[in-house]
Design a protein around this motif. Structure first.
Motif: not given
Length: 533
Positions: A376-399
Protein backbone atom coordinates in the motif's frame (compact mmCIF):
# COMPACT_ATOMS: atom_id res chain seq x y z
CA UNK A 1 -28.18 -8.84 -16.29
CA UNK A 2 -25.34 -7.82 -18.55
CA UNK A 3 -22.50 -5.70 -17.28
CA UNK A 4 -23.37 -2.73 -19.46
CA UNK A 5 -26.86 -2.57 -18.04
CA UNK A 6 -25.54 -2.76 -14.52
CA UNK A 7 -23.05 0.04 -15.05
CA UNK A 8 -25.63 2.12 -16.86
CA UNK A 9 -28.00 1.75 -13.94
CA UNK A 10 -25.34 2.93 -11.53
CA UNK A 11 -24.61 6.03 -13.55
CA UNK A 12 -28.25 6.99 -14.09
CA UNK A 13 -29.42 6.63 -10.54
CA UNK A 14 -26.75 8.87 -8.98
CA UNK A 15 -27.04 12.59 -9.60
CA UNK A 16 -23.95 14.58 -10.46
CA UNK A 17 -24.30 16.74 -7.38
CA UNK A 18 -22.55 15.61 -4.24
CA UNK A 19 -24.56 14.98 -1.11
CA UNK A 20 -23.54 14.89 2.51
CA UNK A 21 -24.96 11.43 3.16
CA UNK A 22 -23.89 8.77 0.67
CA UNK A 23 -26.12 6.05 2.11
CA UNK A 24 -29.68 6.20 0.81
CA UNK A 25 -32.62 6.36 3.17
CA UNK A 26 -35.02 3.43 2.96
CA UNK A 27 -38.73 2.90 2.59
CA UNK A 28 -40.11 -0.63 2.96
CA UNK A 29 -43.61 -1.25 1.59
CA UNK A 30 -45.14 -4.57 2.62
CA UNK A 31 -48.04 -5.93 0.58
CA UNK A 32 -49.96 -7.94 3.18
CA UNK A 33 -52.71 -9.16 0.86
CA UNK A 34 -51.20 -12.57 0.11
CA UNK A 35 -53.05 -15.75 1.18
CA UNK A 36 -49.71 -16.88 2.67
CA UNK A 37 -49.28 -13.64 4.67
CA UNK A 38 -49.48 -15.56 7.96
CA UNK A 39 -46.20 -17.31 7.17
CA UNK A 40 -44.56 -14.39 5.36
CA UNK A 41 -45.32 -12.04 8.25
CA UNK A 42 -43.36 -14.07 10.80
CA UNK A 43 -40.28 -14.62 8.64
CA UNK A 44 -40.31 -11.02 7.37
CA UNK A 45 -40.53 -9.58 10.89
CA UNK A 46 -37.69 -11.75 12.15
CA UNK A 47 -35.42 -10.99 9.18
CA UNK A 48 -36.07 -7.25 9.39
CA UNK A 49 -35.56 -7.13 13.15
CA UNK A 50 -32.26 -9.05 12.85
CA UNK A 51 -30.92 -6.64 10.24
CA UNK A 52 -32.04 -3.47 11.99
CA UNK A 53 -30.54 -4.49 15.33
CA UNK A 54 -27.20 -4.68 13.50
CA UNK A 55 -27.79 -1.29 11.86
CA UNK A 56 -28.60 0.26 15.25
CA UNK A 57 -25.59 -1.28 17.02
CA UNK A 58 -22.85 -0.72 14.41
CA UNK A 59 -20.41 2.07 15.24
CA UNK A 60 -19.22 4.55 12.68
CA UNK A 61 -21.33 6.38 10.09
CA UNK A 62 -24.96 5.29 10.02
CA UNK A 63 -25.60 2.75 7.29
CA UNK A 64 -29.38 3.24 7.20
CA UNK A 65 -29.90 6.97 7.85
CA UNK A 66 -33.72 7.03 7.70
CA UNK A 67 -36.32 4.28 7.52
CA UNK A 68 -40.06 4.29 6.95
CA UNK A 69 -42.36 1.27 6.77
CA UNK A 70 -45.75 0.97 5.07
CA UNK A 71 -48.25 -1.89 5.13
CA UNK A 72 -50.84 -2.40 2.40
CA UNK A 73 -54.07 -4.35 2.95
CA UNK A 74 -57.52 -2.88 2.33
CA UNK A 75 -55.70 0.47 2.43
CA UNK A 76 -52.13 1.62 2.94
CA UNK A 77 -50.91 2.50 6.42
CA UNK A 78 -47.68 4.12 7.55
CA UNK A 79 -46.46 1.98 10.44
CA UNK A 80 -43.21 3.91 10.85
CA UNK A 81 -42.78 7.48 9.55
CA UNK A 82 -39.24 8.42 8.48
CA UNK A 83 -37.11 7.77 11.53
CA UNK A 84 -33.38 7.94 12.22
CA UNK A 85 -32.54 4.25 12.67
CA UNK A 86 -29.67 4.68 15.11
CA UNK A 87 -30.85 5.07 18.71
CA UNK A 88 -34.40 4.23 17.59
CA UNK A 89 -34.58 0.49 18.07
CA UNK A 90 -37.57 0.73 20.45
CA UNK A 91 -39.54 2.50 17.71
CA UNK A 92 -38.45 -0.16 15.23
CA UNK A 93 -39.72 -2.89 17.56
CA UNK A 94 -43.01 -1.05 18.01
CA UNK A 95 -43.36 -0.92 14.23
CA UNK A 96 -42.62 -4.64 13.92
CA UNK A 97 -45.19 -5.38 16.59
CA UNK A 98 -47.75 -3.48 14.52
CA UNK A 99 -46.70 -5.46 11.45
CA UNK A 100 -47.22 -8.74 13.30
CA UNK A 101 -50.64 -7.61 14.51
CA UNK A 102 -52.02 -7.00 11.02
CA UNK A 103 -55.00 -9.22 10.12
CA UNK A 104 -53.75 -12.43 8.57
CA UNK A 105 -56.85 -13.22 6.55
CA UNK A 106 -60.09 -11.64 5.42
CA UNK A 107 -58.62 -8.30 4.37
CA UNK A 108 -59.93 -6.82 1.13
CA UNK A 109 -56.78 -6.49 -1.00
CA UNK A 110 -55.78 -3.08 -2.22
CA UNK A 111 -53.50 -4.84 -4.70
CA UNK A 112 -50.66 -3.16 -6.59
CA UNK A 113 -52.48 0.19 -6.49
CA UNK A 114 -52.10 0.39 -2.73
CA UNK A 115 -48.35 -0.25 -2.93
CA UNK A 116 -47.96 2.31 -5.72
CA UNK A 117 -49.84 4.93 -3.67
CA UNK A 118 -47.64 4.13 -0.67
CA UNK A 119 -44.54 4.67 -2.85
CA UNK A 120 -45.91 8.03 -3.97
CA UNK A 121 -46.64 8.98 -0.37
CA UNK A 122 -43.13 7.94 0.73
CA UNK A 123 -41.55 10.12 -1.93
CA UNK A 124 -43.49 13.18 -0.84
CA UNK A 125 -42.84 12.47 2.83
CA UNK A 126 -39.11 12.16 2.10
CA UNK A 127 -39.10 15.38 0.12
CA UNK A 128 -40.64 17.21 3.06
CA UNK A 129 -38.25 15.54 5.50
CA UNK A 130 -35.24 16.55 3.38
CA UNK A 131 -36.11 20.22 3.76
CA UNK A 132 -34.89 20.05 7.36
CA UNK A 133 -31.66 18.12 6.76
CA UNK A 134 -29.71 16.50 3.91
CA UNK A 135 -30.36 12.77 3.70
CA UNK A 136 -29.16 12.00 0.18
CA UNK A 137 -31.45 9.83 -1.92
CA UNK A 138 -34.29 7.41 -1.23
CA UNK A 139 -34.57 3.73 -2.12
CA UNK A 140 -37.98 2.08 -2.04
CA UNK A 141 -38.34 -1.68 -1.55
CA UNK A 142 -41.73 -3.27 -2.18
CA UNK A 143 -42.35 -6.80 -0.90
CA UNK A 144 -45.33 -8.42 -2.60
CA UNK A 145 -46.77 -11.73 -3.70
CA UNK A 146 -48.58 -10.03 -6.59
CA UNK A 147 -47.28 -10.47 -10.17
CA UNK A 148 -44.36 -8.11 -10.58
CA UNK A 149 -45.49 -6.89 -14.04
CA UNK A 150 -48.77 -5.59 -12.64
CA UNK A 151 -46.93 -3.90 -9.78
CA UNK A 152 -44.55 -2.14 -12.18
CA UNK A 153 -47.48 -0.99 -14.30
CA UNK A 154 -49.17 0.59 -11.29
CA UNK A 155 -45.90 2.24 -10.25
CA UNK A 156 -45.58 3.75 -13.71
CA UNK A 157 -49.11 5.12 -13.61
CA UNK A 158 -48.81 6.57 -10.10
CA UNK A 159 -45.33 8.07 -10.42
CA UNK A 160 -45.47 9.55 -13.91
CA UNK A 161 -46.30 13.02 -12.57
CA UNK A 162 -44.16 12.81 -9.40
CA UNK A 163 -40.80 14.52 -8.92
CA UNK A 164 -38.25 11.67 -8.87
CA UNK A 165 -35.10 13.70 -8.28
CA UNK A 166 -34.67 12.26 -4.78
CA UNK A 167 -35.39 8.66 -5.84
CA UNK A 168 -32.36 6.46 -6.27
CA UNK A 169 -34.03 3.14 -7.07
CA UNK A 170 -37.19 1.07 -6.65
CA UNK A 171 -36.99 -2.64 -5.89
CA UNK A 172 -40.00 -4.85 -6.46
CA UNK A 173 -39.43 -8.10 -4.55
CA UNK A 174 -41.84 -10.85 -5.52
CA UNK A 175 -41.97 -13.21 -2.55
CA UNK A 176 -42.67 -16.82 -3.49
CA UNK A 177 -43.75 -19.67 -1.29
CA UNK A 178 -41.31 -22.54 -1.34
CA UNK A 179 -43.96 -24.83 -2.85
CA UNK A 180 -44.37 -22.49 -5.83
CA UNK A 181 -40.71 -22.19 -6.87
CA UNK A 182 -40.22 -23.59 -10.34
CA UNK A 183 -38.34 -26.93 -10.27
CA UNK A 184 -36.06 -26.02 -13.17
CA UNK A 185 -34.88 -22.99 -11.23
CA UNK A 186 -32.97 -25.26 -8.87
CA UNK A 187 -30.86 -26.58 -11.72
CA UNK A 188 -29.75 -23.18 -12.96
CA UNK A 189 -26.65 -23.03 -10.81
CA UNK A 190 -24.81 -24.46 -7.84
CA UNK A 191 -22.53 -22.94 -5.23
CA UNK A 192 -19.84 -20.81 -6.83
CA UNK A 193 -16.33 -20.77 -5.50
CA UNK A 194 -15.68 -17.82 -3.25
CA UNK A 195 -12.53 -15.71 -3.35
CA UNK A 196 -9.78 -17.67 -1.65
CA UNK A 197 -10.97 -21.03 -2.94
CA UNK A 198 -13.78 -22.00 -0.53
CA UNK A 199 -17.21 -22.83 -1.97
CA UNK A 200 -19.77 -21.30 0.34
CA UNK A 201 -23.10 -19.64 0.38
CA UNK A 202 -23.32 -16.47 -1.68
CA UNK A 203 -24.58 -18.14 -4.82
CA UNK A 204 -27.26 -19.92 -2.81
CA UNK A 205 -28.70 -16.50 -1.96
CA UNK A 206 -28.69 -14.98 -5.41
CA UNK A 207 -31.96 -13.58 -6.65
CA UNK A 208 -33.55 -13.74 -10.05
CA UNK A 209 -33.18 -10.15 -11.22
CA UNK A 210 -34.46 -8.23 -14.19
CA UNK A 211 -34.51 -4.51 -14.91
CA UNK A 212 -37.49 -2.60 -16.26
CA UNK A 213 -36.71 0.90 -17.49
CA UNK A 214 -39.55 3.40 -17.00
CA UNK A 215 -39.78 7.07 -16.21
CA UNK A 216 -36.09 7.55 -17.03
CA UNK A 217 -35.05 5.20 -14.23
CA UNK A 218 -34.64 1.49 -13.54
CA UNK A 219 -36.89 -0.70 -11.42
CA UNK A 220 -35.29 -3.88 -10.11
CA UNK A 221 -37.68 -6.83 -10.20
CA UNK A 222 -36.49 -9.70 -8.03
CA UNK A 223 -37.86 -13.07 -6.98
CA UNK A 224 -37.11 -14.44 -3.53
CA UNK A 225 -38.33 -17.17 -1.19
CA UNK A 226 -40.30 -16.41 1.94
CA UNK A 227 -37.77 -17.69 4.46
CA UNK A 228 -35.80 -15.86 7.12
CA UNK A 229 -32.33 -16.34 5.63
CA UNK A 230 -33.21 -15.13 2.13
CA UNK A 231 -35.06 -12.05 3.43
CA UNK A 232 -32.32 -11.31 5.94
CA UNK A 233 -29.68 -11.34 3.20
CA UNK A 234 -31.88 -9.04 1.14
CA UNK A 235 -32.14 -6.52 3.98
CA UNK A 236 -28.42 -6.83 4.77
CA UNK A 237 -27.63 -5.33 1.37
CA UNK A 238 -28.70 -2.07 3.04
CA UNK A 239 -25.52 -2.26 5.15
CA UNK A 240 -23.16 -2.10 2.16
CA UNK A 241 -21.45 1.10 1.07
CA UNK A 242 -23.57 2.74 -1.64
CA UNK A 243 -21.26 5.65 -2.36
CA UNK A 244 -20.05 5.73 -5.97
CA UNK A 245 -18.57 9.21 -5.97
CA UNK A 246 -15.12 7.72 -6.49
CA UNK A 247 -13.35 4.40 -6.78
CA UNK A 248 -11.87 2.89 -3.61
CA UNK A 249 -8.65 1.23 -4.80
CA UNK A 250 -6.12 1.69 -7.59
CA UNK A 251 -4.44 -1.64 -8.24
CA UNK A 252 -1.08 -0.85 -9.88
CA UNK A 253 0.46 -3.58 -12.05
CA UNK A 254 3.81 -3.33 -13.85
CA UNK A 255 3.51 -2.63 -17.53
CA UNK A 256 4.56 -5.52 -19.75
CA UNK A 257 7.08 -3.31 -21.49
CA UNK A 258 9.01 -2.79 -18.25
CA UNK A 259 8.25 -6.05 -16.49
CA UNK A 260 9.31 -4.80 -13.08
CA UNK A 261 7.35 -3.57 -10.07
CA UNK A 262 9.72 -0.63 -9.53
CA UNK A 263 8.70 1.00 -12.81
CA UNK A 264 7.68 4.66 -12.57
CA UNK A 265 3.99 5.30 -11.93
CA UNK A 266 3.12 6.65 -15.38
CA UNK A 267 4.19 3.31 -16.88
CA UNK A 268 2.06 1.19 -14.52
CA UNK A 269 -1.21 -0.45 -15.49
CA UNK A 270 -3.92 0.91 -13.17
CA UNK A 271 -7.07 -1.09 -12.44
CA UNK A 272 -9.71 0.99 -10.69
CA UNK A 273 -11.57 -1.08 -8.13
CA UNK A 274 -14.13 -0.91 -5.34
CA UNK A 275 -13.81 -2.55 -1.93
CA UNK A 276 -16.67 -4.43 -0.36
CA UNK A 277 -16.85 -5.84 3.13
CA UNK A 278 -17.17 -9.61 3.32
CA UNK A 279 -17.99 -9.57 7.04
CA UNK A 280 -19.14 -7.06 9.58
CA UNK A 281 -16.33 -6.11 11.93
CA UNK A 282 -17.25 -7.54 15.37
CA UNK A 283 -15.22 -4.73 16.95
CA UNK A 284 -17.78 -2.24 15.63
CA UNK A 285 -20.43 -4.01 17.73
CA UNK A 286 -18.33 -4.11 20.92
CA UNK A 287 -19.63 -0.74 22.13
CA UNK A 288 -23.26 -1.83 22.08
CA UNK A 289 -23.09 -3.13 25.65
CA UNK A 290 -21.73 -0.02 27.35
CA UNK A 291 -23.07 2.63 24.98
CA UNK A 292 -19.66 3.59 23.60
CA UNK A 293 -18.93 3.69 19.90
CA UNK A 294 -15.85 2.72 17.96
CA UNK A 295 -15.51 3.71 14.34
CA UNK A 296 -13.08 2.06 11.95
CA UNK A 297 -9.69 3.76 12.11
CA UNK A 298 -9.00 4.86 8.55
CA UNK A 299 -5.60 6.23 9.63
CA UNK A 300 -4.28 2.95 11.01
CA UNK A 301 -0.92 2.22 9.36
CA UNK A 302 -1.54 -1.55 9.26
CA UNK A 303 -5.27 -1.71 8.53
CA UNK A 304 -7.43 -0.83 5.57
CA UNK A 305 -10.99 0.31 6.21
CA UNK A 306 -13.58 -0.29 3.49
CA UNK A 307 -16.20 1.54 5.53
CA UNK A 308 -16.45 4.39 5.24
CA UNK A 309 -14.59 4.68 1.92
CA UNK A 310 -13.17 8.13 2.61
CA UNK A 311 -9.72 7.70 1.07
CA UNK A 312 -8.35 6.30 -2.15
CA UNK A 313 -5.96 3.39 -1.58
CA UNK A 314 -3.13 2.63 -3.98
CA UNK A 315 -1.89 -0.96 -3.98
CA UNK A 316 1.28 -1.54 -5.98
CA UNK A 317 1.81 -5.18 -6.93
CA UNK A 318 5.42 -6.13 -6.18
CA UNK A 319 5.48 -9.92 -6.61
CA UNK A 320 3.52 -12.96 -7.71
CA UNK A 321 3.31 -15.89 -5.30
CA UNK A 322 2.46 -19.54 -5.80
CA UNK A 323 -0.88 -20.15 -4.09
CA UNK A 324 0.39 -23.21 -2.20
CA UNK A 325 3.29 -21.18 -0.79
CA UNK A 326 1.21 -18.76 1.29
CA UNK A 327 0.94 -19.73 4.97
CA UNK A 328 -2.48 -19.01 6.54
CA UNK A 329 -0.92 -18.11 9.88
CA UNK A 330 0.64 -14.90 8.54
CA UNK A 331 -2.64 -13.49 7.20
CA UNK A 332 -4.58 -11.24 9.54
CA UNK A 333 -7.50 -8.85 9.72
CA UNK A 334 -10.87 -8.84 7.99
CA UNK A 335 -11.06 -9.89 4.33
CA UNK A 336 -12.30 -7.54 1.63
CA UNK A 337 -13.78 -8.26 -1.78
CA UNK A 338 -12.29 -6.34 -4.72
CA UNK A 339 -14.54 -5.61 -7.71
CA UNK A 340 -14.12 -3.46 -10.81
CA UNK A 341 -15.33 0.02 -9.94
CA UNK A 342 -18.81 1.30 -10.76
CA UNK A 343 -17.89 4.95 -10.15
CA UNK A 344 -20.40 7.07 -12.09
CA UNK A 345 -17.83 9.79 -12.78
CA UNK A 346 -15.88 7.59 -15.21
CA UNK A 347 -16.93 7.60 -18.84
CA UNK A 348 -18.42 4.54 -20.50
CA UNK A 349 -15.37 3.49 -22.45
CA UNK A 350 -13.07 3.67 -19.43
CA UNK A 351 -15.50 1.66 -17.32
CA UNK A 352 -15.72 -1.05 -19.96
CA UNK A 353 -11.95 -1.29 -20.55
CA UNK A 354 -11.30 -1.34 -16.81
CA UNK A 355 -13.83 -4.12 -16.28
CA UNK A 356 -12.42 -6.26 -19.10
CA UNK A 357 -8.87 -5.86 -17.76
CA UNK A 358 -10.00 -6.82 -14.27
CA UNK A 359 -11.71 -9.97 -15.53
CA UNK A 360 -8.60 -10.89 -17.53
CA UNK A 361 -6.49 -10.55 -14.37
CA UNK A 362 -8.85 -12.82 -12.42
CA UNK A 363 -8.75 -15.48 -15.11
CA UNK A 364 -4.96 -15.34 -15.56
CA UNK A 365 -4.26 -15.64 -11.83
CA UNK A 366 -6.64 -18.58 -11.54
CA UNK A 367 -5.05 -20.33 -14.50
CA UNK A 368 -1.51 -19.86 -13.14
CA UNK A 369 -2.55 -20.63 -9.53
CA UNK A 370 -0.93 -17.41 -8.41
CA UNK A 371 -1.56 -14.84 -5.73
CA UNK A 372 -0.30 -11.28 -5.77
CA UNK A 373 1.74 -9.51 -3.11
CA UNK A 374 0.90 -5.80 -3.03
CA UNK A 375 2.24 -2.86 -1.03
CA UNK A 376 0.00 0.00 0.00
CA UNK A 377 1.38 3.34 -1.09
CA UNK A 378 1.33 6.24 1.43
CA UNK A 379 -1.80 8.40 1.30
CA UNK A 380 0.11 11.69 1.08
CA UNK A 381 3.68 12.59 0.30
CA UNK A 382 5.53 13.57 3.45
CA UNK A 383 8.91 15.15 4.00
CA UNK A 384 9.63 12.44 6.54
CA UNK A 385 8.90 9.65 4.04
CA UNK A 386 11.31 7.26 5.75
CA UNK A 387 8.94 6.86 8.73
CA UNK A 388 5.84 6.00 6.66
CA UNK A 389 4.49 2.49 7.25
CA UNK A 390 3.99 0.36 4.13
CA UNK A 391 1.55 -2.49 4.90
CA UNK A 392 1.41 -5.46 2.54
CA UNK A 393 -1.55 -7.46 1.26
CA UNK A 394 -2.24 -10.77 -0.44
CA UNK A 395 -4.62 -10.70 -3.42
CA UNK A 396 -6.20 -14.10 -4.19
CA UNK A 397 -8.30 -15.05 -7.25
CA UNK A 398 -11.45 -17.12 -7.53
CA UNK A 399 -13.86 -18.50 -10.13
CA UNK A 400 -16.02 -15.42 -9.71
CA UNK A 401 -15.27 -11.98 -11.13
CA UNK A 402 -13.85 -10.81 -7.79
CA UNK A 403 -10.58 -10.90 -5.88
CA UNK A 404 -9.96 -11.42 -2.18
CA UNK A 405 -7.79 -8.97 -0.24
CA UNK A 406 -6.17 -9.84 3.09
CA UNK A 407 -3.40 -8.17 5.07
CA UNK A 408 -0.18 -10.19 5.40
CA UNK A 409 2.33 -9.95 8.23
CA UNK A 410 5.73 -8.32 7.81
CA UNK A 411 8.92 -8.86 9.80
CA UNK A 412 8.00 -6.26 12.42
CA UNK A 413 4.77 -8.06 13.36
CA UNK A 414 6.06 -11.62 13.28
CA UNK A 415 6.73 -13.41 16.58
CA UNK A 416 9.18 -16.32 16.88
CA UNK A 417 7.53 -19.70 16.83
CA UNK A 418 8.78 -23.27 16.80
CA UNK A 419 7.17 -25.99 14.75
CA UNK A 420 8.62 -29.33 15.87
CA UNK A 421 8.42 -32.19 13.40
CA UNK A 422 5.99 -35.00 14.10
CA UNK A 423 7.63 -38.13 15.51
CA UNK A 424 7.80 -41.04 13.15
CA UNK A 425 6.26 -43.39 15.72
CA UNK A 426 3.55 -42.95 18.33
CA UNK A 427 1.80 -45.29 20.80
CA UNK A 428 -0.94 -47.37 19.22
CA UNK A 429 -3.27 -46.77 22.17
CA UNK A 430 -3.14 -42.99 21.69
CA UNK A 431 -3.67 -43.26 17.95
CA UNK A 432 -6.63 -45.57 18.39
CA UNK A 433 -8.35 -43.25 20.87
CA UNK A 434 -7.88 -40.22 18.64
CA UNK A 435 -9.03 -42.06 15.51
CA UNK A 436 -12.14 -43.21 17.33
CA UNK A 437 -12.93 -39.65 18.42
CA UNK A 438 -12.47 -38.31 14.90
CA UNK A 439 -14.61 -41.04 13.37
CA UNK A 440 -17.51 -39.97 15.58
CA UNK A 441 -17.55 -36.44 14.09
CA UNK A 442 -19.94 -35.39 11.36
CA UNK A 443 -18.02 -34.46 8.21
CA UNK A 444 -19.08 -31.53 6.04
CA UNK A 445 -17.80 -31.01 2.51
CA UNK A 446 -17.51 -27.24 3.05
CA UNK A 447 -17.95 -24.75 5.84
CA UNK A 448 -21.34 -23.04 5.72
CA UNK A 449 -21.79 -20.05 8.07
CA UNK A 450 -25.57 -20.48 7.84
CA UNK A 451 -25.23 -23.56 10.02
CA UNK A 452 -23.88 -21.63 12.99
CA UNK A 453 -25.51 -19.10 15.29
CA UNK A 454 -23.63 -17.17 17.96
CA UNK A 455 -26.73 -15.75 19.69
CA UNK A 456 -25.59 -12.27 18.58
CA UNK A 457 -29.05 -11.13 17.48
CA UNK A 458 -30.63 -11.93 20.85
CA UNK A 459 -27.76 -10.25 22.65
CA UNK A 460 -28.02 -7.04 20.61
CA UNK A 461 -31.80 -6.90 20.96
CA UNK A 462 -31.55 -7.23 24.73
CA UNK A 463 -28.92 -4.47 24.88
CA UNK A 464 -30.75 -2.11 22.54
CA UNK A 465 -34.20 -2.63 23.99
CA UNK A 466 -35.49 0.33 25.98
CA UNK A 467 -39.23 0.41 26.68
CA UNK A 468 -41.00 3.40 25.21
CA UNK A 469 -42.18 5.76 27.94
CA UNK A 470 -45.92 6.04 28.17
CA UNK A 471 -47.59 9.41 27.96
CA UNK A 472 -48.99 10.69 31.27
CA UNK A 473 -52.73 10.39 31.60
CA UNK A 474 -54.61 13.53 30.60
CA UNK A 475 -56.95 15.26 33.08
CA UNK A 476 -60.54 14.28 32.56
CA UNK A 477 -61.57 17.77 31.43
CA UNK A 478 -58.91 17.70 28.66
CA UNK A 479 -59.85 14.33 27.21
CA UNK A 480 -61.55 14.27 23.78
CA UNK A 481 -65.29 13.85 23.53
CA UNK A 482 -66.55 10.31 23.04
CA UNK A 483 -68.08 11.06 19.67
CA UNK A 484 -64.68 12.05 18.26
CA UNK A 485 -62.96 9.20 16.40
CA UNK A 486 -59.90 7.95 18.19
CA UNK A 487 -56.97 6.88 16.05
CA UNK A 488 -54.77 3.97 17.06
CA UNK A 489 -51.75 5.31 18.90
CA UNK A 490 -49.08 3.53 16.86
CA UNK A 491 -50.45 3.70 13.33
CA UNK A 492 -50.89 6.47 10.81
CA UNK A 493 -52.79 6.51 7.57
CA UNK A 494 -50.45 6.62 4.59
CA UNK A 495 -51.35 10.13 3.46
CA UNK A 496 -48.98 12.90 2.68
CA UNK A 497 -48.27 14.94 5.77
CA UNK A 498 -45.98 17.75 6.89
CA UNK A 499 -43.33 15.69 8.64
CA UNK A 500 -41.75 16.82 11.87
CA UNK A 501 -38.26 15.79 12.82
CA UNK A 502 -38.17 12.29 14.25
CA UNK A 503 -38.59 12.29 18.05
CA UNK A 504 -36.03 10.75 20.35
CA UNK A 505 -36.38 7.02 21.09
CA UNK A 506 -37.58 7.70 24.62
CA UNK A 507 -40.60 9.62 23.41
CA UNK A 508 -43.84 7.87 22.69
CA UNK A 509 -44.39 6.55 19.17
CA UNK A 510 -46.76 8.98 17.49
CA UNK A 511 -48.53 8.68 14.12
CA UNK A 512 -47.75 11.05 11.27
CA UNK A 513 -50.09 14.00 11.00
CA UNK A 514 -52.58 14.05 8.14
CA UNK A 515 -52.34 16.69 5.44
CA UNK A 516 -55.47 18.68 4.84
CA UNK A 517 -55.56 19.11 1.09
CA UNK A 518 -54.46 15.79 -0.46
CA UNK A 519 -53.40 13.21 0.07
CA UNK A 520 -35.79 -16.89 -6.51
CA UNK A 521 -35.77 -19.80 -6.50
CA UNK A 522 -34.62 -22.30 -3.90
CA UNK A 523 -30.87 -22.91 -3.91
CA UNK A 524 -30.45 -24.13 -0.34
CA UNK A 525 -29.16 -27.60 0.43
CA UNK A 526 -31.25 -30.08 2.37
CA UNK A 527 -29.09 -29.49 5.44
CA UNK A 528 -30.37 -25.90 5.55
CA UNK A 529 -34.01 -26.88 5.98
CA UNK A 530 -33.88 -26.41 9.73
CA UNK A 531 -33.01 -22.73 9.19
CA UNK A 532 -35.87 -22.17 6.77
CA UNK A 533 -38.72 -23.10 9.08
Amino acid sequence: MNSKKLLSETRRTFPATKVQCQQPSRTLIVDATSPSWANTCSVLSEALENTLCLACALAGPCRVPLLSVYAVQSQQECLLPFTAVRESFPRVQACLQELRSLPRDGALPAGPRGAARAAQDALQQFKQHSRHSAHGALEITILTSQPSKEMVKQLENNLKDVDLMSLRRIQVIEVLRRDFVEPEAVEQGGPAEEPGGSAVLLSWLQFQISDIAILGMDIDVQTIEDNVISLEMLFKTWLHDYGTEREHVHLLLPSGAFGHATAPKPSLMCLKCDLQERLLDPALLSGAADGTTRAADVNSPCQMAAWPATVLHELRVVKALKAEGVCESVLYGLPFIIRPTSCWQLDWEELEINQHSFHALCRSLLKRKWMLLAKREPQTSSANWNSVVHPYYIIAPSDSATLLLKAVATRELLLPSTFPALPAEHPERARGAVESALNSLEVEVAYNPLHLKSNLYKYLKSVLYKPLQRQPAQPRDQRPERHQPKQHQSRAKATVAPLLMAPSPVQAFRPAATQRDSCEHSLFRKEDEEFLQ
